[in-house]
Each structure stands twice: as C-alpha cells, then as structure tokens.
Design a protein around this motif. Structure first.
Motif, PDB file in Angstrom:
ATOM      1  N   TRP A 150      89.131  17.285  17.667  1.00 56.60           N
ATOM      2  CA  TRP A 150      89.835  16.107  17.156  1.00 56.60           C
ATOM      3  C   TRP A 150      90.613  15.394  18.267  1.00 56.60           C
ATOM      4  CZ3 TRP A 150      90.815  20.948  14.780  1.00 56.60           C
ATOM      5  CH2 TRP A 150      91.863  21.663  15.333  1.00 56.60           C
TER       6      TRP A 150
ATOM      7  N   GLY B 116      97.365  16.937  16.758  1.00 53.71           N
ATOM      8  CA  GLY B 116      96.856  15.784  17.490  1.00 53.71           C
ATOM      9  C   GLY B 116      97.611  15.524  18.781  1.00 53.71           C
TER      10      GLY B 116
ATOM     11  N   GLU C  28      81.625  15.731  10.899  1.00 54.59           N
ATOM     12  CA  GLU C  28      82.948  15.264  10.453  1.00 54.59           C
ATOM     13  C   GLU C  28      83.541  16.231   9.438  1.00 54.59           C
ATOM     14  OE1 GLU C  28      80.150  13.438  10.609  1.00 54.59           O
ATOM     15  OE2 GLU C  28      80.742  12.323  12.407  1.00 54.59           O
TER      16      GLU C  28
ATOM     17  N   SER D 284      89.721  11.764  18.713  1.00 51.32           N
ATOM     18  CA  SER D 284      90.005  10.813  17.623  1.00 51.32           C
ATOM     19  C   SER D 284      91.342  10.115  17.814  1.00 51.32           C
ATOM     20  CB  SER D 284      89.987  11.541  16.296  1.00 51.32           C
ATOM     21  OG  SER D 284      91.066  12.448  16.222  1.00 51.32           O
TER      22      SER D 284
ATOM     23  N   VAL E 134      84.734  19.423  11.306  1.00 51.94           N
ATOM     24  CA  VAL E 134      85.972  19.224  12.072  1.00 51.94           C
ATOM     25  C   VAL E 134      87.171  19.074  11.116  1.00 51.94           C
ATOM     26  CG1 VAL E 134      87.191  17.692  13.671  1.00 51.94           C
ATOM     27  CG2 VAL E 134      84.787  18.278  14.080  1.00 51.94           C
TER      28      VAL E 134
ATOM     29  N   ARG F   4      90.392  21.587  11.063  1.00 54.41           N
ATOM     30  CA  ARG F   4      91.780  21.134  11.242  1.00 54.41           C
ATOM     31  C   ARG F   4      92.642  21.545  10.048  1.00 54.41           C
ATOM     32  NH1 ARG F   4      93.895  15.564  14.048  1.00 54.41           N
ATOM     33  NH2 ARG F   4      96.094  16.025  13.771  1.00 54.41           N
TER      34      ARG F   4
END
Lengths: 317, 317
Positions: free
Chosen positions: A314, B310, A258, A317, A261, A265
């Motif tokens: 990601w 995202g 986690e 997610s 990542v 990002r």
C-alpha cells in the motif's frame, strides 16, 4: 506415488516438536462483526523461520538417515521453503543449497544466508528454476526436498491443522491459501481423518489462478511465471498435491490484487500482526463470500510473515 | 493527593476482567541472541483498542456511580487514551468527549469515532490542549479521566505488570516507555508490592526527555510540544506519576529517533507484530545498555499497536 497417511502426520508432529512453535490462534471481534463468521486465525507468521513451511522442512530434514544427512539437502523455492529448509538444516547442522529467483525479496535471501544456506540464483520462472536446480543436484548429490510435492513435507504441513483441531475441536470450515498446494494438502490429509465434517476451502490470487482452473477442469493446469503481490502463491500444483486437492477440497475462491491488499491491511490494522500478502487471500475470499461463512466457526491459516517492510503493497497508494 | 494502593490494582483487575484481554507474552530467540538477555514482550498492542490504556480507562469508566456515568466522561489525549476511554465508555454505553490534537494520526481519530466518541480538536501543544479541554468540561459537566495523572487510571495500568508476575514469576527487570508516566507508575505500584526485587527502568525518546531530566533534577520539568516519532510519549509527568517515578524507578534511558525506528523495524521483522514507535523505545534502550541486562530475565512492555500504516517511519528512507 508415495501418498502420506495420517500416521505420518502424527510421526511428523513428534519428530519436529522441539524445532517448531505451537503457534497461537488469534481472533478479532472487529473482523468477526465484519464477516458475520467466527474466525480463528492460526498464526504461522509466528512460526520458526516466519512461515508454516518450517513444519514440512523440519520433518524432511530430521527424518533423513545419518549418511544422507551428511551429504545435505537442496531445494528450489520462491522464498519461505528456502528459508525453512535452511533453518531446519542449520538446526541439524547439515549442508543446504537453495535455488531462488533473483527477484526474491532481499530479506528472505539474507535470512537464508543467516541460517547458513547457500543460494544459487535463477530467473523468476518455473522453467528456469527447474533447469538451474537440476544442475545443482547433479553437482552436489544432495537430497531434494521439494517445497510441496513431497510426502514428508505434506505430512509436516498436516501438523498445523492437527493443532487447530486439538485447540478448537471440529470447525465448520478451514480456509487456506493455495500455491503449490502443500498447506492445503496437509489440511486435507489431517482433517479428512480427524475432523471429516470440516469443509476445506482454498483461496488463490486471481492473477495466479492455476489451481482454480485445474480444480474446475479436473486436471493440473500450470502457468509459467504469473504475476501477483502474493508472491508465495505463484507455483503450480503437482501430482501429489493434486491428489489431495482434487479429492478433499470443497471449493477454490479467487481474489483480485486490490482485494488481497485490502484484506492484508485490515489484518495488520486490526489484529496488529505482520503477515505476507499470500496470507491475506483467505480473508479476502471470506469477505467476498460472506453468506457461505456467516454464523460458522472458520479456521484461517495465516501462512507466513516474511514481507519486505520497505516495500509494503500500500506504500504506492 | 489520592495515591492508589496495590489493593486498588487488585480491585481494578476484577472490575475490568470482562472488558480487557489478558495479553500474550512473546519471545524472540533472535533478539535474545542480539541482546544477551532473556526478553519477555508483554503484548499490549493486542489489547482492546490497541493499547494498554484500555486497562486504566476501563477501570475509571466501570468504577463510576450510575449518576455520574449518565453525565459521561471526557479527556484529552495524544491518541491511545482517547481511543481507550471511547472504547470503555462505548462498552458501558455512556457519553464520551475527547480533546485531540488536530495532528493526531487519522486512524486514531476514526477509531475514536468508531467507538462512539465525540472529538474536539486542539493545537498540538500541552498548553492548547489544556485550555480547550477546560472549555469542554465547563460545557458538559463530564467526569474528567486524565490519561495518566489519575489514581483510577494508574491502578488500572498496574494490572499489566500484575499479569506478567503471575505468568513469569519475579523478573530481574522491567523496561517500559515513559511519557506521562501512567504505565511506569502502574509498574511501580504493582512491582514494589509483589515483586520488590524487580528493577524498574523507563525508556524515553531523547527528543522528549523531560522525564529523564526531571529524574536527574529531582523535580518535574515539563516541555511544551516536543517532536518525536514516538508520538505517545510527548506529554510531561504530573504530580501523581512523579510520586511513583521518583520513588521506585531505578533509572531512565533515552534513545534517538534513529535508534527508536531501528528497534521498531527489528521487532516488526523478527517478531511479526505491529507496534507503535513508542513501544520500541525500551528495546532501543536495552540495545544501548546491553551490559546492564546481559543474562537477566527482563520484561518489556509493548504498550500499543496503533500506527498509521500509510506513514511508517522507515518509508522515507
């Protein structure tokens, strides 16, 4: 054991200069504010073939005599070294065979083939990789260029921190990801010679923390097939990289999946660069150990940019 | 109509130098081979606030007299100008209100707030945006800094191509994305003065091709709320940008949504940089018009890097 010296790094830099980029060093005022440190990101994601490994591979390939060059080179690699050796061999126009895990990212396989590399697939474990590779070498007679446990490769990787010192002077610290330890060994070789006050830290995924455990135990501990998003960092230390790591590294930090990542990002969003999960481990480690780096001038090695854009970590997610 | 001159670009460059980055120019041997041209990518995705718009916004904000500065500035924008004006106002420490479509990407809204900007939301159409904005100005008395139809802003954007000429000499052509026409007008202003042999091309999404149709018709044609992945290019030309576009642009090319996304992914994969869909339209246009650019030295303006990681446009595929 043939241990490279700083003279080998200087010779490597002259040998590969025409075949690699002198990569830019970027900064982010946002990330500096966040960490309290002054961070200098050495962008090997912009390197030829998309990773620092083009340095060591080019040094090995262009250092071969004519006779051996004609027979060609071979290697096994989780990706970037395969790509870089194919790039360098393609540049020199010699044959190259690479053993890659069948699970390696498709863009890496396509790029190896694009450079003219011949791929032989193995299972995604260190043991399978080494077995399949032995067959390839027996068949082709090619010169083995190990991804990191090779003095020519380590001398080549040492040119990266050489450029940092030339551009930035002596830093307080350098943080690099550690898998097999090729980049970290190159940093050790160069910095211990030309910038001895610079502390060298390695950063590793908690899910593949064999270097961390080796460092604490004082001997090489190898895992077979660990699982982490940082797919460039799954391989274990070998005797040559252990020599440098055990002698010159200040400490090794680990980061969870986690944390890796999130750091990745953050860098993409704020610095607008594409880099691999492996390259985010140093920032994840710095964010966990802010007090150690606060107020310091810290080099961060962004080791590569070869990531499957269709499978970003990601996206789930 | 107050038309800026090249002297205004020079004054802008001196005024904003401390507040903007002199952005790097990157090249890709792979993309050069693919297009047959020699492309120079001016990376405004690495600019402060993530887009070239920091240039024009900073020129407007730092050119205000003390009295007006205290009252503050206001604007409407699909994103990057909002962010850039907030950045510049934050740097000077003055109030800033921005009217943004409620559908604008969340990271852009968060960044505006991060710089201290106050957001008032409108519907995602030109008509709603202008109506809501009129209310804001009536209430606050703030100085309106239009995202592109403003001589201070155009003079600021003109500093981008000024840097290209300084770094690269006179190019054969420059290709920039066109929405409202601020960047293209800045290129026209600068290049027609200091590099008059450089041909200026604009590139536009086919789904928002009002500039293309205006150019062919010889008068401004405006669409209300066109839909395209290149969300920075939905706005129409206005009289000041039309002045420059109609006078100095050689031609306008259009690209489909698929072509834009493919060019974007190609740049991410090969150049390892994060840039917006809008910034990919020039390469999409060059790939469609290879014969025009083959053998030429061509500047490509990468206008910004603010994208919602995202929601990447190839995630659906």
């Amino acid at each position: 054991m043939d241990i490279p010296t700083y003279a080998d790094v200087e010779a490597a830099h002259a040998r590969i200069a025409l075949h690699i980029h002198r990569t830019p060093i970027l900064t982010s005022s946002f990330i500096n504010d966040l960490t309290g440190a002054e961070l200098f990101f050495k962008c090997e994601n912009f390197q030829k073939a998309g990773a620092f490994k083009a340095r060591g591979a080019s040094n090995a390939v262009f250092g071969l005599d004519e006779k051996m060059a004609k027979v060609g080179v071979a290697t096994h690699s989780s990706g970037n070294h395969a790509l870089s050796l194919s790039y360098a061999a393609g540049k020199r126009g010699i044959p190259v065979t690479v053993v890659m895990p069948r699970t390696a990212p498709e863009p890496k396989k396509a790029a190896v083939r694009g450079y003219g590399g011949h791929i032989v697939e193995c299972e995604p474990s260190t043991s399978s990789r080494e077995a399949v590779f032995a067959e390839v070498v027996a068949e082709t007679g090619a010169e083995f260029v190990h991804p990191y446990n090779d003095p020519r490769v380590i001398a080549g990787q040492g040119t990266c921190s050489k450029e940092m010192v030339e551009d930035l002077g002596e830093l307080d610290a350098v943080v690099a990801p550690i898998g097999g330890g090729g980049m970290v060994s190159g940093c050790c070789l160069t910095l211990s010679t030309i910038a001895p006050k610079t502390k060298i830290y390695a950063a590793e995924p908690k899910n593949a923390d064999d270097a961390y455990r080796s460092f604490k135990a004082g001997r090489i501990i190898a895992d077979d097939a660990p699982q982490t998003v940082a797919d460039g960092l799954k391989v274990p230390l070998k005797e040559l990289t252990w020599h440098f790591v055990s002698k010159h590294v200040e400490d090794i930090f680990t980061a969870t999946e986690e944390e890796i990542v999130a750091a990745m990002r953050l860098i993409w969003e704020r610095m607008k660069i594409v880099m691999e999960p492996s390259s985010a481990v140093p920032l994840a480690a710095i964010l966990k150990n802010k007090e150690l780096f606060a107020g310091k001038r810290v080099g961060v090695i962004v080791t590569g940019g070869n990531v499957d854009l269709g499978k970003l970590p990601w996206a789930q997610s």
